[in-house]
Design a protein around this motif. Structure first.
Motif, PDB file in Angstrom:
ATOM      1  N   THR A   1     -10.229  -6.000   5.311  1.00 30.92           N
ATOM      2  CA  THR A   1      -9.086  -5.512   5.158  1.00 30.92           C
ATOM      3  C   THR A   1      -8.364  -6.287   3.666  1.00 30.92           C
ATOM      4  OG1 THR A   1      -8.591  -5.158   7.374  1.00 30.92           O
ATOM      5  CG2 THR A   1      -6.588  -5.247   5.919  1.00 30.92           C
ATOM      6  N   GLY A   2      -8.543  -7.444   3.680  1.00 34.20           N
ATOM      7  CA  GLY A   2      -7.975  -8.072   2.530  1.00 34.20           C
ATOM      8  C   GLY A   2      -8.649  -7.688   1.178  1.00 34.20           C
ATOM      9  N   LEU A   3      -9.848  -7.532   1.376  1.00 32.67           N
ATOM     10  CA  LEU A   3     -10.632  -7.212   0.069  1.00 32.67           C
ATOM     11  C   LEU A   3     -10.311  -5.698  -0.413  1.00 32.67           C
ATOM     12  CD1 LEU A   3     -14.021  -8.759   0.678  1.00 32.67           C
ATOM     13  CD2 LEU A   3     -12.279  -9.305  -1.050  1.00 32.67           C
ATOM     14  N   LYS A   4     -10.048  -4.917   0.940  1.00 35.09           N
ATOM     15  CA  LYS A   4      -9.886  -3.444   0.440  1.00 35.09           C
ATOM     16  C   LYS A   4      -8.655  -3.268  -0.292  1.00 35.09           C
ATOM     17  CE  LYS A   4      -8.635  -0.689   3.727  1.00 35.09           C
ATOM     18  NZ  LYS A   4      -8.528   0.172   4.907  1.00 35.09           N
ATOM     19  N   ILE A   5      -7.670  -3.900   0.330  1.00 39.73           N
ATOM     20  CA  ILE A   5      -6.211  -3.937  -0.460  1.00 39.73           C
ATOM     21  C   ILE A   5      -6.184  -4.640  -1.987  1.00 39.73           C
ATOM     22  CG2 ILE A   5      -3.704  -4.910  -0.346  1.00 39.73           C
ATOM     23  CD1 ILE A   5      -4.304  -4.675   2.818  1.00 39.73           C
ATOM     24  N   PHE A   6      -7.013  -5.714  -1.871  1.00 42.54           N
ATOM     25  CA  PHE A   6      -7.009  -6.466  -3.197  1.00 42.54           C
ATOM     26  C   PHE A   6      -7.589  -5.686  -4.187  1.00 42.54           C
ATOM     27  CE2 PHE A   6      -9.075  -9.325  -6.097  1.00 42.54           C
ATOM     28  CZ  PHE A   6      -8.098 -10.005  -6.667  1.00 42.54           C
ATOM     29  N   ILE A   7      -8.696  -4.860  -3.976  1.00 43.75           N
ATOM     30  CA  ILE A   7      -9.693  -3.940  -4.846  1.00 43.75           C
ATOM     31  C   ILE A   7      -8.882  -2.920  -5.254  1.00 43.75           C
ATOM     32  CG2 ILE A   7     -11.685  -2.432  -5.126  1.00 43.75           C
ATOM     33  CD1 ILE A   7     -12.963  -4.466  -3.376  1.00 43.75           C
ATOM     34  N   LEU A   8      -7.965  -2.322  -4.240  1.00 42.46           N
ATOM     35  CA  LEU A   8      -7.360  -1.260  -4.614  1.00 42.46           C
ATOM     36  C   LEU A   8      -6.041  -1.633  -5.593  1.00 42.46           C
ATOM     37  CD1 LEU A   8      -7.062   0.828  -1.368  1.00 42.46           C
ATOM     38  CD2 LEU A   8      -8.139   1.684  -3.592  1.00 42.46           C
TER      39      LEU A   8
ATOM     40  N   ILE B   1      -2.064   6.536  -2.989  1.00 40.42           N
ATOM     41  CA  ILE B   1      -0.736   7.417  -3.638  1.00 40.42           C
ATOM     42  C   ILE B   1       0.121   6.034  -4.254  1.00 40.42           C
ATOM     43  CG2 ILE B   1       1.284   8.395  -2.953  1.00 40.42           C
ATOM     44  CD1 ILE B   1      -0.041   9.155  -0.352  1.00 40.42           C
ATOM     45  N   LEU B   2       0.092   4.853  -3.815  1.00 42.56           N
ATOM     46  CA  LEU B   2       1.028   3.933  -4.527  1.00 42.56           C
ATOM     47  C   LEU B   2       0.400   3.572  -5.831  1.00 42.56           C
ATOM     48  CD1 LEU B   2       3.297   1.969  -4.332  1.00 42.56           C
ATOM     49  CD2 LEU B   2       1.823   0.331  -3.191  1.00 42.56           C
ATOM     50  N   VAL B   3      -0.900   3.137  -5.854  1.00 40.87           N
ATOM     51  CA  VAL B   3      -1.138   2.617  -7.159  1.00 40.87           C
ATOM     52  C   VAL B   3      -1.465   3.871  -8.137  1.00 40.87           C
ATOM     53  CG1 VAL B   3      -2.502   1.002  -6.223  1.00 40.87           C
ATOM     54  CG2 VAL B   3      -3.725   3.001  -6.481  1.00 40.87           C
ATOM     55  N   THR B   4      -1.914   5.009  -7.797  1.00 36.95           N
ATOM     56  CA  THR B   4      -1.830   6.167  -8.584  1.00 36.95           C
ATOM     57  C   THR B   4      -0.242   6.341  -9.189  1.00 36.95           C
ATOM     58  OG1 THR B   4      -3.754   6.956  -7.514  1.00 36.95           O
ATOM     59  CG2 THR B   4      -2.651   8.494  -8.849  1.00 36.95           C
ATOM     60  N   ALA B   5       0.538   6.718  -8.369  1.00 39.22           N
ATOM     61  CA  ALA B   5       1.965   6.965  -8.789  1.00 39.22           C
ATOM     62  C   ALA B   5       2.293   6.089  -9.723  1.00 39.22           C
ATOM     63  CB  ALA B   5       2.664   7.040  -7.665  1.00 39.22           C
ATOM     64  N   TRP B   6       2.286   4.530  -9.414  1.00 37.39           N
ATOM     65  CA  TRP B   6       2.450   3.634 -10.296  1.00 37.39           C
ATOM     66  C   TRP B   6       1.825   3.711 -11.706  1.00 37.39           C
ATOM     67  CZ3 TRP B   6       6.241   0.009 -11.219  1.00 37.39           C
ATOM     68  CH2 TRP B   6       5.657  -0.907 -12.139  1.00 37.39           C
ATOM     69  N   ALA B   7       0.648   4.176 -11.918  1.00 38.26           N
ATOM     70  CA  ALA B   7      -0.279   4.153 -13.009  1.00 38.26           C
ATOM     71  C   ALA B   7       0.574   5.454 -13.666  1.00 38.26           C
ATOM     72  CB  ALA B   7      -1.494   4.385 -12.721  1.00 38.26           C
ATOM     73  N   ALA B   8       0.900   6.373 -12.955  1.00 41.20           N
ATOM     74  CA  ALA B   8       1.265   7.590 -13.786  1.00 41.20           C
ATOM     75  C   ALA B   8       2.742   7.300 -14.417  1.00 41.20           C
ATOM     76  CB  ALA B   8       1.365   8.766 -12.586  1.00 41.20           C
ATOM     77  N   LEU B   9       3.463   6.532 -13.495  1.00 36.38           N
ATOM     78  CA  LEU B   9       4.685   6.017 -14.106  1.00 36.38           C
ATOM     79  C   LEU B   9       4.771   5.323 -15.320  1.00 36.38           C
ATOM     80  CD1 LEU B   9       7.791   6.385 -13.908  1.00 36.38           C
ATOM     81  CD2 LEU B   9       7.828   4.062 -12.419  1.00 36.38           C
ATOM     82  N   ALA B  10       3.697   4.297 -15.199  1.00 33.04           N
ATOM     83  CA  ALA B  10       3.770   3.463 -16.501  1.00 33.04           C
ATOM     84  C   ALA B  10       2.932   4.343 -17.617  1.00 33.04           C
ATOM     85  CB  ALA B  10       2.744   2.152 -16.112  1.00 33.04           C
ATOM     86  N   ASN B  11       2.165   5.049 -17.156  1.00 31.94           N
ATOM     87  CA  ASN B  11       1.511   5.897 -18.574  1.00 31.94           C
ATOM     88  C   ASN B  11       2.392   6.877 -19.302  1.00 31.94           C
ATOM     89  OD1 ASN B  11      -0.121   8.555 -19.335  1.00 31.94           O
ATOM     90  ND2 ASN B  11      -1.383   6.844 -19.664  1.00 31.94           N
ATOM     91  N   GLN B  12       3.239   7.514 -18.068  1.00 31.96           N
ATOM     92  CA  GLN B  12       4.178   8.648 -18.818  1.00 31.96           C
ATOM     93  C   GLN B  12       5.353   7.841 -19.447  1.00 31.96           C
ATOM     94  OE1 GLN B  12       3.840  11.786 -18.942  1.00 31.96           O
ATOM     95  NE2 GLN B  12       5.580  12.057 -19.811  1.00 31.96           N
TER      96      GLN B  12
END
Length: 379
Positions: free
Chosen positions: A46-53, A337-348
């Motif tokens: 569980t920890g590695l999955k969260i950390f990798i994402l 959803i979280l990491v993609t939306a965060w990256a989209a916000l930073a990129n935009q």
């Protein structure tokens, strides 16, 4: 995500320092909380999955957005298509049909999401995106309106009060960032009420479907079913007591270490990502996740002057609000959803300043870019 990092030229997200701080805290929380874990294998899984994402997600998605500017448009379009199709199957389930082997689950539709709560969240995200398309870009009005209505009905059919509340907050954030006046807000409220009453009338004769009022009564314990709020309150009391007993290290990230055995509802996990983070990951994981919430709130406030970010801000608000009342702690769909939306916000945000400074006309659709993953095995 790994393929994007290997093939494309890497572009690190801008203003990522706070995210990196959260990442460091999460990493050490994983190492330290493992001392108390009941299942060390599941703990590190569980920890590695969260950390990798958290590590690869923002950078990989920002790399894709930088290399392929139309990636946001494409992913947004196909998310809306796939989610609206899933919402349509939920409507068929609501009238008593079995679609793709799925049918109503305790009076609640799951569509193709595998669980009613996930359908509710995805429908809420689609509603935010459709509203953004209608209010900001003002194109594809008929298609966007149809998709909006289908997903709104699916949200009601899901019976997920968590998703309904989160979606309402997401819509409020959308209107806030876009500086929509009170007249438009009350107009949207009246239309929402009208569609809800229409929904209740259509499905009033169905004994198998629970309408929103019945779900509220169940949550508050005013029906023959177990009161969801009473169960959640008992779980929170249990978690807070465990935190007070061991506030620094945590109980371990595996499910067994965070289970509360309810006399009527059986084994239940804490349905609040911040409380569960502190319970299982200790103070460091709580600080990590709290940092993410603080950063998102700051970005929403800052985006008040950049309406093009309204779609992404509303999605971030929806998914983070949903996590406060659901067991989204280790769920893949939540982190994607979280990491993609965060990256989209930073990129935009960076793209807006560098390429479109002074030009209010943006040809790209600013929205969340989510991968509609198969979550049939996740609850």
């Amino acid at each position: 995500m790994t393929g994007a990092l290997l093939i494309l030229r890497i572009h690190f997200p801008h203003k990522i320092k706070s995210w990196n701080f959260a990442l460091i805290c999460a990493f050490f929380a994983m190492l330290i909380s493992g001392l108390n874990s009941l299942d060390i294998t599941n703990h590190f899984s569980t920890g590695l999955k969260i950390f990798i994402l958290m590590t690869l997600g923002p950078t990989a998605m920002n790399t894709i957005f930088s290399a392929v500017p139309s990636a946001k448009n494409i992913a947004c379009k196909y998310f809306l298509i796939s989610q609206t199709f899933s919402a349509s199957t939920a409507i068929f389930q609501g009238i008593g049909l079995t679609t793709f082997g799925e049918q109503l689950q305790n009076g609640r539709a799951a569509g193709l999401a595998g669980h009613p709560n996930i359908l509710g969240l995805m429908a809420g995200l689609a509603i935010c995106l459709c509203l953004f398309l209608l209010l900001q870009l003002k194109n594809h009005i008929l298609i966007s309106t149809t998709a909006l209505l289908i997903n709104f009905i699916a949200l009601l059919l899901s019976g997920s009060t968590s998703a309904m509340i989160a979606s309402g907050l997401g819509i409020m954030v959308l209107l806030y960032v876009m500086r929509i006046g009170p007249r438009a807000f009350f107009t949207a409220l009246l239309l929402t009420s009208a569609v809800t009453l229409f929904y209740i009338r259509i499905f009033a004769t169905s004994e198998s479907v629970r309408n929103p009022l019945e779900r509220v009564q169940q949550v508050t314990g005013n029906t023959e079913y177990i009161g969801t709020w009473d169960v959640r309150t008992q779980i929170y009391d249990f978690a807070i007591q465990k935190i007070l007993d061991n506030p620094l290290i945590g109980a371990g990230l595996d499910d067994a270490s965070g289970i509360f055995v309810h006399p009527q509802d059986g084994e239940v996990l804490v349905h609040n990502i911040l409380i569960r983070a502190w319970l299982q990951g200790g103070i460091l994981l709580f600080v990590a996740f709290s940092t993410i919430y603080i950063v998102v709130i700051h970005c929403i406030q800052r985006s008040r002057h950049t309406p093009v970010n309204a779609g992404t801000c509303s999605v971030l608000a929806t998914v983070l609000a949903f996590a406060l009342t659901s067991a989204a702690f280790q769920q893949t769909y939540f982190w994607l959803i979280l990491v993609t939306a965060w990256a989209a916000l930073a990129n935009q945000d960076h793209t807006w300043k560098q390429r479109f400074r002074g030009n209010p006309l943006i040809s790209t659709t600013q929205a969340v870019v989510v991968t509609h993953v198969n979550t049939n095995n996740e609850t």
